[in-house]
Design a protein around this motif. Sequence first.
Motif, PDB file in Angstrom:
ATOM      1  N   ALA A  96       0.838  -1.195   0.000  1.00 41.20           N
ATOM      2  CA  ALA A  96       0.000   0.000   0.000  1.00 41.20           C
ATOM      3  C   ALA A  96       0.880   1.255   0.000  1.00 41.20           C
ATOM      4  O   ALA A  96       2.031   1.231   0.432  1.00 41.20           O
ATOM      5  N   THR A  97       0.321   2.346  -0.476  1.00 43.47           N
ATOM      6  CA  THR A  97       1.065   3.602  -0.603  1.00 43.47           C
ATOM      7  C   THR A  97       1.678   4.047   0.726  1.00 43.47           C
ATOM      8  O   THR A  97       2.835   4.464   0.769  1.00 43.47           O
ATOM      9  N   GLY A  98       0.923   3.965   1.809  1.00 46.36           N
ATOM     10  CA  GLY A  98       1.447   4.377   3.109  1.00 46.36           C
ATOM     11  C   GLY A  98       2.657   3.560   3.534  1.00 46.36           C
ATOM     12  O   GLY A  98       3.613   4.084   4.103  1.00 46.36           O
ATOM     13  N   PHE A  99       2.635   2.267   3.248  1.00 52.48           N
ATOM     14  CA  PHE A  99       3.764   1.384   3.530  1.00 52.48           C
ATOM     15  C   PHE A  99       4.978   1.841   2.718  1.00 52.48           C
ATOM     16  O   PHE A  99       6.092   1.899   3.228  1.00 52.48           O
ATOM     17  N   GLN A 100       4.759   2.171   1.454  1.00 50.74           N
ATOM     18  CA  GLN A 100       5.850   2.614   0.585  1.00 50.74           C
ATOM     19  C   GLN A 100       6.479   3.901   1.096  1.00 50.74           C
ATOM     20  O   GLN A 100       7.705   4.044   1.076  1.00 50.74           O
ATOM     21  N   ILE A 101       5.643   4.830   1.550  1.00 50.85           N
ATOM     22  CA  ILE A 101       6.154   6.106   2.058  1.00 50.85           C
ATOM     23  C   ILE A 101       7.017   5.885   3.306  1.00 50.85           C
ATOM     24  O   ILE A 101       8.057   6.506   3.477  1.00 50.85           O
ATOM     25  N   ALA A 102       6.581   4.983   4.176  1.00 50.68           N
ATOM     26  CA  ALA A 102       7.276   4.771   5.449  1.00 50.68           C
ATOM     27  C   ALA A 102       8.511   3.888   5.334  1.00 50.68           C
ATOM     28  O   ALA A 102       9.356   3.898   6.224  1.00 50.68           O
ATOM     29  N   ASN A 103       8.639   3.121   4.247  1.00 52.63           N
ATOM     30  CA  ASN A 103       9.701   2.119   4.167  1.00 52.63           C
ATOM     31  C   ASN A 103      10.384   2.139   2.812  1.00 52.63           C
ATOM     32  O   ASN A 103       9.796   1.721   1.819  1.00 52.63           O
ATOM     33  N   ASP A 104      11.644   2.582   2.768  1.00 53.39           N
ATOM     34  CA  ASP A 104      12.389   2.446   1.530  1.00 53.39           C
ATOM     35  C   ASP A 104      13.106   1.092   1.556  1.00 53.39           C
ATOM     36  O   ASP A 104      13.190   0.444   2.601  1.00 53.39           O
ATOM     37  N   PRO A 105      13.598   0.599   0.400  1.00 56.02           N
ATOM     38  CA  PRO A 105      14.215  -0.722   0.358  1.00 56.02           C
ATOM     39  C   PRO A 105      15.372  -0.918   1.346  1.00 56.02           C
ATOM     40  O   PRO A 105      15.502  -1.990   1.938  1.00 56.02           O
ATOM     41  N   SER A 106      16.201   0.096   1.555  1.00 60.40           N
ATOM     42  CA  SER A 106      17.326  -0.074   2.490  1.00 60.40           C
ATOM     43  C   SER A 106      16.822  -0.203   3.923  1.00 60.40           C
ATOM     44  O   SER A 106      17.382  -0.967   4.715  1.00 60.40           O
ATOM     45  N   LYS A 107      15.772   0.510   4.257  1.00 63.38           N
ATOM     46  CA  LYS A 107      15.184   0.389   5.594  1.00 63.38           C
ATOM     47  C   LYS A 107      14.584  -1.010   5.785  1.00 63.38           C
ATOM     48  O   LYS A 107      14.745  -1.626   6.837  1.00 63.38           O
ATOM     49  N   LEU A 108      13.910  -1.525   4.758  1.00 66.32           N
ATOM     50  CA  LEU A 108      13.352  -2.878   4.839  1.00 66.32           C
ATOM     51  C   LEU A 108      14.465  -3.913   5.003  1.00 66.32           C
ATOM     52  O   LEU A 108      14.308  -4.882   5.747  1.00 66.32           O
ATOM     53  N   SER A 109      15.586  -3.702   4.331  1.00 70.27           N
ATOM     54  CA  SER A 109      16.716  -4.614   4.478  1.00 70.27           C
ATOM     55  C   SER A 109      17.201  -4.651   5.929  1.00 70.27           C
ATOM     56  O   SER A 109      17.488  -5.716   6.472  1.00 70.27           O
ATOM     57  N   GLN A 110      17.268  -3.482   6.564  1.00 71.10           N
ATOM     58  CA  GLN A 110      17.664  -3.419   7.973  1.00 71.10           C
ATOM     59  C   GLN A 110      16.630  -4.102   8.867  1.00 71.10           C
ATOM     60  O   GLN A 110      16.977  -4.830   9.790  1.00 71.10           O
ATOM     61  N   ILE A 111      15.356  -3.849   8.603  1.00 68.41           N
ATOM     62  CA  ILE A 111      14.288  -4.407   9.422  1.00 68.41           C
ATOM     63  C   ILE A 111      14.290  -5.935   9.365  1.00 68.41           C
ATOM     64  O   ILE A 111      14.110  -6.603  10.375  1.00 68.41           O
ATOM     65  N   PHE A 112      14.525  -6.484   8.186  1.00 64.26           N
ATOM     66  CA  PHE A 112      14.481  -7.934   8.019  1.00 64.26           C
ATOM     67  C   PHE A 112      15.837  -8.611   8.222  1.00 64.26           C
ATOM     68  O   PHE A 112      15.968  -9.809   7.970  1.00 64.26           O
ATOM     69  N   ALA A 113      16.831  -7.890   8.699  1.00 58.67           N
ATOM     70  CA  ALA A 113      18.158  -8.478   8.919  1.00 58.67           C
ATOM     71  C   ALA A 113      18.097  -9.665   9.881  1.00 58.67           C
ATOM     72  O   ALA A 113      18.740 -10.695   9.649  1.00 58.67           O
ATOM     73  N   GLY A 114      17.350  -9.550  10.953  1.00 59.09           N
ATOM     74  CA  GLY A 114      17.231 -10.651  11.915  1.00 59.09           C
ATOM     75  C   GLY A 114      16.552 -11.871  11.317  1.00 59.09           C
ATOM     76  O   GLY A 114      16.952 -13.009  11.575  1.00 59.09           O
ATOM     77  N   LEU A 115      15.530 -11.639  10.515  1.00 52.58           N
ATOM     78  CA  LEU A 115      14.833 -12.754   9.866  1.00 52.58           C
ATOM     79  C   LEU A 115      15.762 -13.428   8.856  1.00 52.58           C
ATOM     80  O   LEU A 115      15.815 -14.660   8.770  1.00 52.58           O
ATOM     81  N   ARG A 116      16.524 -12.636   8.105  1.00 51.45           N
ATOM     82  CA  ARG A 116      17.510 -13.198   7.170  1.00 51.45           C
ATOM     83  C   ARG A 116      18.536 -14.034   7.926  1.00 51.45           C
ATOM     84  O   ARG A 116      18.892 -15.131   7.504  1.00 51.45           O
ATOM     85  N   ALA A 117      19.002 -13.504   9.057  1.00 54.54           N
ATOM     86  CA  ALA A 117      20.027 -14.208   9.846  1.00 54.54           C
ATOM     87  C   ALA A 117      19.498 -15.531  10.395  1.00 54.54           C
ATOM     88  O   ALA A 117      20.274 -16.460  10.613  1.00 54.54           O
ATOM     89  N   SER A 118      18.194 -15.636  10.615  1.00 57.87           N
ATOM     90  CA  SER A 118      17.629 -16.890  11.134  1.00 57.87           C
ATOM     91  C   SER A 118      17.675 -17.996  10.087  1.00 57.87           C
ATOM     92  O   SER A 118      17.539 -19.168  10.421  1.00 57.87           O
ATOM     93  N   ARG A 119      17.856 -17.604   8.809  1.00 58.83           N
ATOM     94  CA  ARG A 119      17.989 -18.533   7.688  1.00 58.83           C
ATOM     95  C   ARG A 119      16.783 -19.458   7.538  1.00 58.83           C
ATOM     96  O   ARG A 119      16.900 -20.556   7.019  1.00 58.83           O
ATOM     97  N   ILE A 120      15.617 -19.021   7.989  1.00 61.57           N
ATOM     98  CA  ILE A 120      14.412 -19.823   7.815  1.00 61.57           C
ATOM     99  C   ILE A 120      13.907 -19.643   6.385  1.00 61.57           C
ATOM    100  O   ILE A 120      13.947 -18.548   5.829  1.00 61.57           O
ATOM    101  N   ASP A 121      13.468 -20.730   5.786  1.00 59.54           N
ATOM    102  CA  ASP A 121      12.947 -20.708   4.421  1.00 59.54           C
ATOM    103  C   ASP A 121      11.444 -20.445   4.490  1.00 59.54           C
ATOM    104  O   ASP A 121      10.656 -21.336   4.779  1.00 59.54           O
ATOM    105  N   LEU A 122      11.054 -19.221   4.227  1.00 58.72           N
ATOM    106  CA  LEU A 122       9.642 -18.849   4.313  1.00 58.72           C
ATOM    107  C   LEU A 122       8.802 -19.485   3.216  1.00 58.72           C
ATOM    108  O   LEU A 122       7.575 -19.529   3.330  1.00 58.72           O
ATOM    109  N   THR A 123       9.426 -19.998   2.148  1.00 57.35           N
ATOM    110  CA  THR A 123       8.630 -20.649   1.109  1.00 57.35           C
ATOM    111  C   THR A 123       8.026 -21.957   1.609  1.00 57.35           C
ATOM    112  O   THR A 123       7.070 -22.450   1.018  1.00 57.35           O
ATOM    113  N   THR A 124       8.534 -22.513   2.704  1.00 51.44           N
ATOM    114  CA  THR A 124       7.930 -23.731   3.258  1.00 51.44           C
ATOM    115  C   THR A 124       6.535 -23.455   3.822  1.00 51.44           C
ATOM    116  O   THR A 124       5.770 -24.394   4.040  1.00 51.44           O
ATOM    117  N   THR A 125       6.196 -22.186   4.011  1.00 51.91           N
ATOM    118  CA  THR A 125       4.839 -21.864   4.478  1.00 51.91           C
ATOM    119  C   THR A 125       3.804 -22.207   3.411  1.00 51.91           C
ATOM    120  O   THR A 125       2.618 -22.334   3.729  1.00 51.91           O
TER     121      THR A 125
END
Length: 194
Positions: A96-125
């Motif tokens: 959504a537009t509001g999400f886009q305004i609040a989050n640029d790609p580099s900020k999203l990369s920082q936010i999801f750093a912990g999830l990336r580090a957990s190395r969980i494969d979300l496609t198994t969902t």
Amino acid sequence: MKLFDLRSPIGLLVRGAAAPLAAVLLVPGATAGAQEQPAPAAQQPAPVPQGSNVPPPAAAPVPSEMELARLIWSTMVTIANANGSGNYTVLRDSSATGFQIANDPSKLSQIFAGLRASRIDLTTTLLTAPSYTAPPQLLRPDVFQVQGYFPLRPRAVVFDMAFQWQNGEWRLFGVSVEPRIIASPQEQQQPAAE
């Protein structure tokens, strides 16, 4: 802290596994105890004149059970692809537009750093249907929240998502994803040692 504070159209900040499970609305200058103020008359939309060719705004349809699961699965796959590639542009641009305004790609990369580090494969969902911890809740006429988990082993994937009706479709408005260890049924049934 409220999970969602919808007093501002700015958008929701997402979080990965490193932060507490919550999606937080970014409201510049707002305080926790602020009361929602009605919009001044000048800012309220003007009524549509009778007989005009302007259609009314589309009402947000209630998503079916399958549509709800599809929204959740597609969000998981989009996050998985962003985590795998390190490119969060598609996640941001498909939201959504509001999400886009609040989050640029580099900020999203920082936010999801912990999830990336957990190395969980979300496609198994995609291998199982989501289980809901609460029924979907309408937060305002164009936004709903859904909470639940995917009962995977050894780590379940817990989610808290909000979607906004925008341009004729539900778009991601806020998300929280966290892997959690689930005890086996035998461990849950064993009595505590005395």
